[in-house]
Design a protein around this motif. Structure first.
Motif, PDB file in Angstrom:
ATOM      1  N   GLY A   1     110.162  28.960  -6.471  1.00 25.52           N
ATOM      2  CA  GLY A   1     111.620  28.880  -6.198  1.00 25.52           C
ATOM      3  C   GLY A   1     112.113  29.108  -7.497  1.00 25.52           C
ATOM      4  O   GLY A   1     113.685  29.148  -7.524  1.00 25.52           O
ATOM      5  N   ARG A   2     111.560  29.124  -8.587  1.00 21.74           N
ATOM      6  CA  ARG A   2     112.227  29.456 -10.039  1.00 21.74           C
ATOM      7  C   ARG A   2     112.221  30.861 -10.604  1.00 21.74           C
ATOM      8  O   ARG A   2     111.244  31.435 -10.129  1.00 21.74           O
ATOM      9  CB  ARG A   2     111.546  28.765 -11.046  1.00 21.74           C
ATOM     10  N   VAL A   3     113.412  31.301 -10.926  1.00 23.64           N
ATOM     11  CA  VAL A   3     113.320  32.787 -11.498  1.00 23.64           C
ATOM     12  C   VAL A   3     113.233  32.836 -12.981  1.00 23.64           C
ATOM     13  O   VAL A   3     113.975  32.011 -13.619  1.00 23.64           O
ATOM     14  CB  VAL A   3     114.477  33.578 -10.860  1.00 23.64           C
ATOM     15  N   ILE A   4     112.254  33.315 -13.450  1.00 24.78           N
ATOM     16  CA  ILE A   4     112.149  33.452 -14.790  1.00 24.78           C
ATOM     17  C   ILE A   4     112.275  34.996 -15.457  1.00 24.78           C
ATOM     18  O   ILE A   4     111.460  35.748 -14.565  1.00 24.78           O
ATOM     19  CB  ILE A   4     110.809  32.823 -15.487  1.00 24.78           C
ATOM     20  N   ALA A   5     112.697  35.309 -16.515  1.00 20.81           N
ATOM     21  CA  ALA A   5     112.875  36.766 -16.913  1.00 20.81           C
ATOM     22  C   ALA A   5     112.220  36.582 -18.531  1.00 20.81           C
ATOM     23  O   ALA A   5     112.935  36.277 -19.546  1.00 20.81           O
ATOM     24  CB  ALA A   5     114.283  37.141 -16.998  1.00 20.81           C
TER      25      ALA A   5
ATOM     26  N   THR B   1     108.473  41.446 -10.406  1.00 25.07           N
ATOM     27  CA  THR B   1     109.168  42.564 -10.273  1.00 25.07           C
ATOM     28  C   THR B   1     109.202  43.191 -11.719  1.00 25.07           C
ATOM     29  O   THR B   1     109.624  42.613 -12.728  1.00 25.07           O
ATOM     30  CB  THR B   1     110.521  42.400  -9.718  1.00 25.07           C
ATOM     31  N   LEU B   2     108.532  44.610 -11.863  1.00 23.94           N
ATOM     32  CA  LEU B   2     108.766  45.272 -13.137  1.00 23.94           C
ATOM     33  C   LEU B   2     109.883  46.548 -12.941  1.00 23.94           C
ATOM     34  O   LEU B   2     109.749  47.199 -11.992  1.00 23.94           O
ATOM     35  CB  LEU B   2     107.396  45.711 -13.579  1.00 23.94           C
ATOM     36  N   LYS B   3     110.679  46.638 -13.924  1.00 23.19           N
ATOM     37  CA  LYS B   3     111.566  47.629 -14.104  1.00 23.19           C
ATOM     38  C   LYS B   3     111.713  48.196 -15.318  1.00 23.19           C
ATOM     39  O   LYS B   3     111.590  47.715 -16.434  1.00 23.19           O
ATOM     40  CB  LYS B   3     113.047  46.783 -13.541  1.00 23.19           C
ATOM     41  N   TRP B   4     111.517  49.785 -15.212  1.00 20.84           N
ATOM     42  CA  TRP B   4     111.520  50.556 -16.392  1.00 20.84           C
ATOM     43  C   TRP B   4     112.979  51.127 -16.740  1.00 20.84           C
ATOM     44  O   TRP B   4     113.400  51.711 -15.756  1.00 20.84           O
ATOM     45  CB  TRP B   4     110.331  51.626 -16.318  1.00 20.84           C
ATOM     46  N   PRO B   5     113.465  51.195 -17.832  1.00 18.49           N
ATOM     47  CA  PRO B   5     114.719  51.853 -18.056  1.00 18.49           C
ATOM     48  C   PRO B   5     114.773  53.324 -17.813  1.00 18.49           C
ATOM     49  O   PRO B   5     115.716  53.945 -17.523  1.00 18.49           O
ATOM     50  CB  PRO B   5     115.089  51.402 -19.490  1.00 18.49           C
ATOM     51  N   LYS B   6     113.691  53.910 -18.151  1.00 16.25           N
ATOM     52  CA  LYS B   6     113.386  55.303 -18.023  1.00 16.25           C
ATOM     53  C   LYS B   6     112.459  55.718 -16.749  1.00 16.25           C
ATOM     54  O   LYS B   6     111.694  56.467 -17.274  1.00 16.25           O
ATOM     55  CB  LYS B   6     113.262  56.015 -19.216  1.00 16.25           C
ATOM     56  N   ALA B   7     112.408  55.225 -15.681  1.00 16.15           N
ATOM     57  CA  ALA B   7     111.593  55.181 -14.891  1.00 16.15           C
ATOM     58  C   ALA B   7     111.261  56.381 -14.269  1.00 16.15           C
ATOM     59  O   ALA B   7     112.397  57.276 -14.157  1.00 16.15           O
ATOM     60  CB  ALA B   7     111.700  53.950 -13.556  1.00 16.15           C
ATOM     61  N   ILE B   8     110.390  56.808 -13.565  1.00 12.99           N
ATOM     62  CA  ILE B   8     109.958  58.070 -12.965  1.00 12.99           C
ATOM     63  C   ILE B   8     109.666  57.833 -11.622  1.00 12.99           C
ATOM     64  O   ILE B   8     108.444  57.348 -11.247  1.00 12.99           O
ATOM     65  CB  ILE B   8     108.768  58.964 -13.521  1.00 12.99           C
ATOM     66  N   PRO B   9     110.378  57.901 -10.666  1.00 14.64           N
ATOM     67  CA  PRO B   9     110.062  57.556  -9.189  1.00 14.64           C
ATOM     68  C   PRO B   9     109.166  58.243  -8.716  1.00 14.64           C
ATOM     69  O   PRO B   9     109.029  59.329  -9.194  1.00 14.64           O
ATOM     70  CB  PRO B   9     111.500  57.943  -8.602  1.00 14.64           C
TER      71      PRO B   9
ATOM     72  N   ALA C   1     110.691  42.512 -16.949  1.00 15.77           N
ATOM     73  CA  ALA C   1     110.153  41.537 -15.924  1.00 15.77           C
ATOM     74  C   ALA C   1     110.933  40.338 -15.281  1.00 15.77           C
ATOM     75  O   ALA C   1     111.650  40.025 -15.998  1.00 15.77           O
ATOM     76  CB  ALA C   1     108.531  41.085 -16.437  1.00 15.77           C
ATOM     77  N   ARG C   2     110.660  40.375 -14.137  1.00 12.72           N
ATOM     78  CA  ARG C   2     111.504  38.921 -13.510  1.00 12.72           C
ATOM     79  C   ARG C   2     110.229  38.519 -12.439  1.00 12.72           C
ATOM     80  O   ARG C   2     109.630  38.827 -11.670  1.00 12.72           O
ATOM     81  CB  ARG C   2     112.381  39.509 -12.713  1.00 12.72           C
ATOM     82  N   TYR C   3     110.011  36.868 -12.806  1.00 11.13           N
ATOM     83  CA  TYR C   3     109.068  36.290 -11.919  1.00 11.13           C
ATOM     84  C   TYR C   3     109.994  35.377 -11.039  1.00 11.13           C
ATOM     85  O   TYR C   3     111.047  34.914 -11.454  1.00 11.13           O
ATOM     86  CB  TYR C   3     108.292  35.496 -12.919  1.00 11.13           C
ATOM     87  N   GLU C   4     109.196  35.175 -10.041  1.00 15.27           N
ATOM     88  CA  GLU C   4     109.649  34.173  -9.118  1.00 15.27           C
ATOM     89  C   GLU C   4     108.548  33.053  -8.713  1.00 15.27           C
ATOM     90  O   GLU C   4     107.443  33.542  -8.104  1.00 15.27           O
ATOM     91  CB  GLU C   4     110.127  34.692  -7.609  1.00 15.27           C
TER      92      GLU C   4
END
Length: 216
Positions: free
Chosen positions: A109-113, A135-143, A103-106
């Motif tokens: 104005g701050r970006v936090i992981a 934003t959520l990102k999966w290492p083995k994502a299925i588009p 995950a990555r948050y904004e």
């Protein structure tokens, strides 16, 4: 003359009947003598071609069956059954189909992981009503896979919704916008895709920040 022949015929019939009765009695007594007198197994009775009742030979006399308990269940009187060992550490849940999300948050104005512990994101402190772009990102994502978003313990998704369906893009990511609760305390957003589940955790602190639990 006729009376004499009639007498002989009647006598012959009586003799045949008496012989039949004697044969039946003799067979009954023989069978009675061959019947078992105790609990032992006796050989079967057969009728020979000559008409005699004989005992068939018994190939093998079975021994008495001795019932025993297996070693695993033998125990002394009053002794409790062996309980299964308690694991020192419970195993981790199975990895999801698309892997553990990052995950990555904004926020302002701050970006936090935040870190991820088996699908549970680390708790992040925010102010009441904070606007969070995640934003959520999966290492083995299925588009193209569908992800269901659900708000728990307060707050709202974009356009005031409590739930929403989004699809994983070609980069294996999804984006969401979340407005935190205005009341102090914990609030969460759950993202589910099939059996996969990721939880975004936030702690809303008041202006004095006195309600933040120790260690968070």
């Amino acid at each position: 003359m006729k009376a004499k022949w009639l007498f002989l015929i009647v006598l012959f019939i009586v003799i045949l009947m008496a012989a039949g009765v004697w044969i039946r009695q003799d067979k009954s007594s023989t069978i009675a003598n061959l019947s078992p007198s105790n609990n032992e197994i006796q050989p079967p009775i057969v009728l020979a071609a000559s008409g005699e009742v004989v005992a068939a030979p018994l190939a093998n006399k079975p021994d008495k069956v001795k019932m025993t308990q297996p070693e695993s269940v033998r125990r002394k009187a009053g002794e409790p059954l062996n309980s299964p060992p308690i694991p020192v550490q419970f195993p981790a849940p199975p990895a999801p189909q698309m892997g553990w999300a990052e995950a990555r948050y904004e926020i302002d104005g701050r970006v936090i992981a935040p870190g991820n512990q088996h699908g549970q994101m680390a708790l992040v402190h925010v102010v009441p009503g904070a606007l969070i772009s995640a934003t959520l990102k999966w290492p083995k994502a299925i588009p193209g896979a569908t992800v269901a978003l659900e708000v728990v313990d307060g707050g709202r998704l974009e356009d005031g919704q409590l739930s929403q369906l989004v699809r994983v893009d070609e980069q294996g990511e999804i984006q969401l916008r979340y407005v935190a609760n205005r009341q102090p305390g914990k609030c969460q957003v759950v993202a589910r895709c099939g059996m996969d589940e990721t939880v975004l955790c936030f702690w809303v602190a008041d202006e004095s920040a006195k309600n933040i639990p120790a260690g968070l």
